[in-house]
Motif scaffolding. Structure first.
Motif, mmCIF file in Angstrom:
data_model
loop_
_atom_site.group_PDB
_atom_site.id
_atom_site.type_symbol
_atom_site.label_atom_id
_atom_site.label_comp_id
_atom_site.label_asym_id
_atom_site.label_seq_id
_atom_site.Cartn_x
_atom_site.Cartn_y
_atom_site.Cartn_z
ATOM 1 N N GLY A 18 0.830 -1.194 0.000
ATOM 2 C CA GLY A 18 0.000 0.000 0.000
ATOM 3 C C GLY A 18 0.865 1.245 0.000
ATOM 4 N N LEU A 19 0.296 2.355 -0.461
ATOM 5 C CA LEU A 19 1.013 3.621 -0.492
ATOM 6 C C LEU A 19 0.074 4.751 -0.122
ATOM 7 N N VAL A 20 0.641 5.777 0.489
ATOM 8 C CA VAL A 20 -0.139 6.962 0.828
ATOM 9 C C VAL A 20 0.753 8.178 0.637
ATOM 10 N N GLU A 21 0.197 9.236 0.106
ATOM 11 C CA GLU A 21 0.965 10.442 -0.186
ATOM 12 C C GLU A 21 1.003 11.372 1.021
ATOM 13 N N LYS A 22 2.204 11.646 1.513
ATOM 14 C CA LYS A 22 2.470 12.605 2.589
ATOM 15 C C LYS A 22 1.516 12.457 3.781
ATOM 16 N N PRO A 23 1.547 11.313 4.451
ATOM 17 C CA PRO A 23 0.650 11.101 5.592
ATOM 18 C C PRO A 23 1.144 11.824 6.841
ATOM 19 N N GLU A 24 0.237 12.083 7.740
ATOM 20 C CA GLU A 24 0.642 12.547 9.057
ATOM 21 C C GLU A 24 1.385 11.400 9.759
#
Length: 303
Positions: free
Chosen positions: A192-198
């Motif tokens: 999985g990938l997420v852009e600029k997470p907290e």
């Protein structure tokens, strides 16, 4: 038996950004042309692609980016002047950039994010796997990251992204990957990938840095990808779909990079990159390091 996949021969370099963090220097000069010691940043990136065997290079440009094309073209007047002076050393350095690779150019037009810039490469790339190199990350040639990524893609198929461990409080500056271990110590499977997470929402501290080897199915996904973070079409969002469904474009793997990386994405890191590279130059390093030690010692005394 290890499956063999098509050999990668093409590299795409998105270079349409406005370089607003470096204003006013980038008002009339592309940020990719800012010198790192005595060579523009973009040349380091093209050299990296060529070193990995990718000599077909497409640069995705925009308005006011003509100097990029000029840099990789011949300059007959300058070459003639240097030849008449008998300055073989500078003549060789001038000709080096024009002889590096087979260069192609396409304009992005409407700047709609990295995913859109990559999509602009579809007619040139066709149905082949290809590499994407971002100009903000300079990788030391002694640490062949892209070559390793190409090897992993040829072994496993699908797509491969470059990952680097960062401090948890820094992960919000990057795309972030959720990963599983594989049999290779420097290779992980991306789930999985997420852009600029907290930081509290980040699945790991593995940050995506600016190197990708992509399956051409990414184009079909990008055409359907809605604008995401920042109102732009994010490459990370498209890669997330590939990671979720291996039947479309194969798996996504990550190569964990622990080598030397020079971040020219902001002013402070740009200056650090220049200092590091200058210190390592045989022609500049000895004198520059001596001066640098003296300068630091004087600064410490004054404080």
């Amino acid at each position: 038996m290890t499956q063999s996949h098509p050999r990668i021969s093409k590299a795409v370099i998105p270079a349409a950004g406005l370089g607003t963090r470096f204003l006013p220097a980038t008002k009339a000069t592309p940020k990719e042309m800012l010198p790192v010691v005595d060579k523009p940043a973009i040349q380091y990136v093209v050299e990296e692609a060529v070193s990995a065997g990718l000599e077909d290079v497409l640069m995705v440009t925009g308005r006011n980016k003509r100097p990029l094309e000029d840099h990789f073209d011949r300059n007959y007047e300058l070459e003639s002047a240097l030849q008449k002076k008998g300055d073989a050393d500078r003549l060789s350095r001038v000709q080096e950039s024009s002889d590096l690779a087979t260069m192609h150019y396409v304009r992005q037009g409407d700047p709609r994010g990295l995913g859109h810039a990559v999509l602009c490469a579809a007619p040139h790339v066709g149905h082949e796997p290809f590499a994407v190199l971002l100009g903000d990350d300079l990788i030391d040639p002694r640490d062949p990251l892209l070559q390793r990524m190409v090897e992993v893609q040829e072994q496993h198929g699908g797509s491969v992204i470059a990952l680097m461990e960062v401090a948890p409080e820094q992960i919000h500056l990057y795309g972030c990957a959720a990963v599983e271990a594989t049999g290779d110590g420097d290779v992980v499977k991306v789930t999985g990938l997420v852009e600029k997470p907290e930081p509290a929402d980040a699945p790991s501290n593995y940050a995506i840095i600016g190197r990708y080897v992509l399956d051409p199915h990414i184009f079909d996904i990008l055409r359907k990808t809605e604008p995401g973070r920042g109102g732009e079409i994010q490459l990370t969002d498209a890669l997330q779909q590939l990671a979720e469904d291996e039947k479309v474009g194969g798996p996504v793997h990550g190569v964990v990079f622990k080598g030397r990386r020079y971040d020219t994405g902001d002013r402070a890191d740009y200056l650090r990159a220049i200092v590091r590279l200058a210190c390592e130059r045989e022609d500049l390093g000895p004198d520059f390091r001596t001066w640098l030690r003296s300068f630091v010692a004087e600064e410490m005394q004054e404080r």
